[in-house]
Design an enzyme around this catalytic site. Structure first.
Site, PDB file in Angstrom:
ATOM      1  N   MET A 155      12.362  24.465   3.462  1.00  0.00           N
ATOM      2  CA  MET A 155      11.422  23.732   2.613  1.00  0.00           C
ATOM      3  C   MET A 155      12.156  22.835   1.607  1.00  0.00           C
ATOM      4  SD  MET A 155       8.362  25.181   0.191  1.00  0.00           S
ATOM      5  CE  MET A 155       7.588  26.105   1.512  1.00  0.00           C
ATOM      6  N   ARG A 210     -11.427  -0.661  14.024  1.00  0.00           N
ATOM      7  CA  ARG A 210     -11.190   0.199  12.877  1.00  0.00           C
ATOM      8  C   ARG A 210     -12.015  -0.370  11.740  1.00  0.00           C
ATOM      9  NH1 ARG A 210      -4.879   0.934  11.316  1.00  0.00           N
ATOM     10  NH2 ARG A 210      -5.411  -1.000  10.303  1.00  0.00           N
ATOM     11  N   LYS A 266       0.834  -1.206   0.000  1.00  0.00           N
ATOM     12  CA  LYS A 266       0.000   0.000   0.000  1.00  0.00           C
ATOM     13  C   LYS A 266       0.869   1.258   0.000  1.00  0.00           C
ATOM     14  CE  LYS A 266      -0.543  -0.422   4.988  1.00  0.00           C
ATOM     15  NZ  LYS A 266      -1.249  -1.188   6.030  1.00  0.00           N
ATOM     16  N   TYR A 322      17.342  29.911   8.764  1.00  0.00           N
ATOM     17  CA  TYR A 322      16.232  30.650   9.376  1.00  0.00           C
ATOM     18  C   TYR A 322      16.405  30.816  10.877  1.00  0.00           C
ATOM     19  CZ  TYR A 322      13.498  30.429   5.084  1.00  0.00           C
ATOM     20  OH  TYR A 322      13.046  30.593   3.813  1.00  0.00           O
TER      21      TYR A 322
HETATM   22  C1  LIG Z   1      -0.405  -2.131   6.673  1.00  0.00           C
HETATM   23  C2  LIG Z   1      -0.992  -3.445   7.014  1.00  0.00           C
HETATM   24  C3  LIG Z   1      -0.176  -4.570   7.146  1.00  0.00           C
HETATM   25  C4  LIG Z   1       1.331  -4.490   7.105  1.00  0.00           C
HETATM   26  O1  LIG Z   1       1.799  -3.997   8.321  1.00  0.00           O
HETATM   27  P1  LIG Z   1       3.357  -3.854   8.653  1.00  0.00           P
HETATM   28  O2  LIG Z   1       3.379  -3.475  10.073  1.00  0.00           O
HETATM   29  O3  LIG Z   1       3.892  -2.797   7.752  1.00  0.00           O
HETATM   30  O4  LIG Z   1       3.978  -5.181   8.382  1.00  0.00           O
HETATM   31  C5  LIG Z   1      -0.795  -5.792   7.362  1.00  0.00           C
HETATM   32  N1  LIG Z   1      -2.138  -5.889   7.463  1.00  0.00           N
HETATM   33  C6  LIG Z   1      -2.946  -4.816   7.368  1.00  0.00           C
HETATM   34  C7  LIG Z   1      -4.411  -4.992   7.508  1.00  0.00           C
HETATM   35  C8  LIG Z   1      -2.408  -3.562   7.138  1.00  0.00           C
HETATM   36  O5  LIG Z   1      -3.199  -2.493   7.064  1.00  0.00           O
END
Ligand SMILES: *Cc1c(COP(=O)(O)O)cnc(C)c1O
Length: 346
Positions: free
Chosen positions: A289, A119, A34, A241
Site C-alpha cells: 500500500m 457520450r 481537467k 507479501y
Molecule cells: C479530455 C478531453 C480532451 C483532451 O484529450 P487528450 O487526449 O488528453 O488530448 C479534449 N476534448 C475533450 C472533450 C475531452 O474530454
C-alpha cells in the site's frame, strides 16, 4: 514529509504547447486541464501557459473552472466540458450538450456535437432541427461548435474520417460558427483534422499522442520515491507479501515510501525498474500500500533518504502504464495526493 516527489517542469509543458501550436497550423491551441491537469496541478501549469500566450482552457466541472479562474484571473476563456449547472457558470463558458441546456442560458457558449462517441453532446438530428429553426439559439453566442474523436490515437481507424464527415455535415447548419475538433492525437492526424481550436491535454503533459511512433513531446515530470531503509538479506530469503520474490544471492533491498495507495498499480510487480544516478535496477516483490522494494545489490551511492526515480525520461509514463496494462492517462490521474509536487517555473 511525503515520501513521493513529483517534479514538474512548467517550461517543458510550455514547449510542448508551442510544438502543438506549430503542428496545428489551422487555428489556436487550447489547454485541457481537467482532473487538476491530469494530476500534475492545474494552477501552476495554467499560469505558465497563460504567460506563454494560451487563451483557451478546458476543465470538466464548474468547481474546477472556478478554481482555475482564481488562478488565472480575468481574460482567458475557461470552458466547462461536462457537469452543466444552470446559473452556475459566472465567468465560465459552458459546453452545452443538449437543447434542454439552452433554456435559461444566455451569452457565450460552446456547442458540443456528438459525431460518434455516444457520450455527451447534441445528436446530429438535434443540430439539424436547430438549423431549420434557430429560435432556441437566439440568446446564445456560439464561440465554437466542437466534437470529440473516439479513436484519434489510431490514425487508420475508420471512425476518424467518419466522425469528421458527420461533423462537417452537421456544421453546414451553422456555417459561421468556429469549430473545434482535435484532442492531442487528433492534432497529429493531419490538416484535414485542423480546426479553429484544438483541445490537447495528454500531449501537454508529455504523454505520446502517436502511440507506436517516437514521442514528439518532451517529458514533463519525474516521479521519485524516497528510500526509508536498506536491508541486506541472505540467499533464500523472500521479500514482501506472499514471499513472492526470492533472493537467489545475498541481496541489498531498498524500501521506498510509496505504493499502490499512491497510484502505482500492483500489476507493476516484476516489471518496473528503478533508477539512481544513471544506474538501473529492478523492483522486486509485490507493491504494498505504502511501500515498494528494489534490489539495489551493487548499486553505488544509495542510502536512506535518497530518492529512486521510477517515472521519468528513462522510463516514461506511457511505458510504466503499459507494464500495468493501462494507459498513461489513467496512471497520471491516479498519482497520489500524498506526493510533494515541485514546479520548475517556465
Ligand atoms: C479530455 C478531453 C480532451 C483532451 O484529450 P487528450 O487526449 O488528453 O488530448 C479534449 N476534448 C475533450 C472533450 C475531452 O474530454
Amino acid at each position: 514529509m511525503p515520501h513521493g516527489l513529483l517534479t514538474i517542469d512548467c517550461g517543458a509543458v510550455v514547449r510542448n504547447w508551442r510544438r502543438l501550436c506549430e503542428t496545428h497550423a489551422s487555428g489556436a491551441v487550447a489547454a485541457v486541464l481537467k482532473a487538476d491537469a491530469y494530476g500534475l496541478g492545474a494552477a501552476p501549469i495554467a499560469t505558465a501557459l497563460r504567460d506563454a500566450g494560451c487563451r483557451h482552457f478546458f476543465v470538466a466541472t464548474v468547481e474546477e473552472g472556478e478554481a482555475l479562474r482564481g488562478a488565472l484571473g480575468e481574460g482567458p476563456m475557461i470552458a466547462v466540458l461536462g457537469g452543466f449547472r444552470a446559473g452556475r457558470h459566472k465567468g465560465l463558458t459552458p459546453v452545452l450538450n443538449s437543447v434542454e441546456q439552452f433554456e435559461g442560458h444566455s451569452g457565450q457558449v460552446i456547442l458540443h456535437v456528438d459525431s460518434g462517441m455516444s457520450r455527451l453532446g447534441l445528436p446530429l438530428s438535434e443540430l439539424e432541427a436547430l438549423a431549420a429553426d434557430p429560435a432556441p439559439l437566439e440568446r446564445l453566442e456560439i464561440l465554437y461548435v466542437m466534437t470529440h474523436l473516439a479513436a484519434a490515437e489510431e490514425p487508420q481507424h475508420p471512425m476518424n474520417v467518419a466522425q469528421l464527415a458527420r461533423f462537417n455535415e452537421a456544421c453546414l447548419g451553422l456555417p459561421r460558427a468556429r469549430r473545434s475538433i482535435a484532442n492531442s492525437s487528433g492534432i497529429f492526424l493531419g490538416p484535414r483534422f485542423g480546426s479553429d481550436l484544438a483541445r490537447p491535454g495528454a500531449a501537454l503533459y508529455g504523454l505520446n499522442p502517436t502511440p507506436g511512433h517516437a514521442n514528439p513531446m518532451e517529458p514533463v515530470f519525474t516521479l521519485s520515491g524516497q528510500i526509508l531503509q536498506l536491508r541486506d538479506i541472505p540467499a533464500g530469503q523472500t521479500v514482501g507479501y506472499g514471499g513472492a520474490w526470492l533472493a537467489t544471492r545475498p541481496s541489498r533491498i531498498a524500501t521506498i515510501g510509496i505504493g499502490y495507495a499512491d497510484g502505482l498499480p500492483r500489476a507493476l510487480e516484476g516489471k518496473l525498474q528503478g533508477r539512481y544516478q544513471g544506474q538501473e535496477f529492478p523492483m522486486v516483490g509485490r507493491v504494498s500500500m505504502d511501500l515498494m522494494t528494489f534490489d539495489v545489490t551493487g548499486i553505488r551511492g544509495v542510502k536512506p533518504g535518497r530518492w529512486i526515480e521510477i517515472i521519468g525520461p528513462g522510463q516514461d509514463a506511457d511505458t510504466v502504464a503499459g507494464m500495468a496494462g493501462t494507459i498513461g492517462y489513467e496512471l497520471l490521474t491516479s498519482l497520489g495526493r500524498r506526493f510533494r509536487r515541485d514546479y520548475t517555473p517556465a
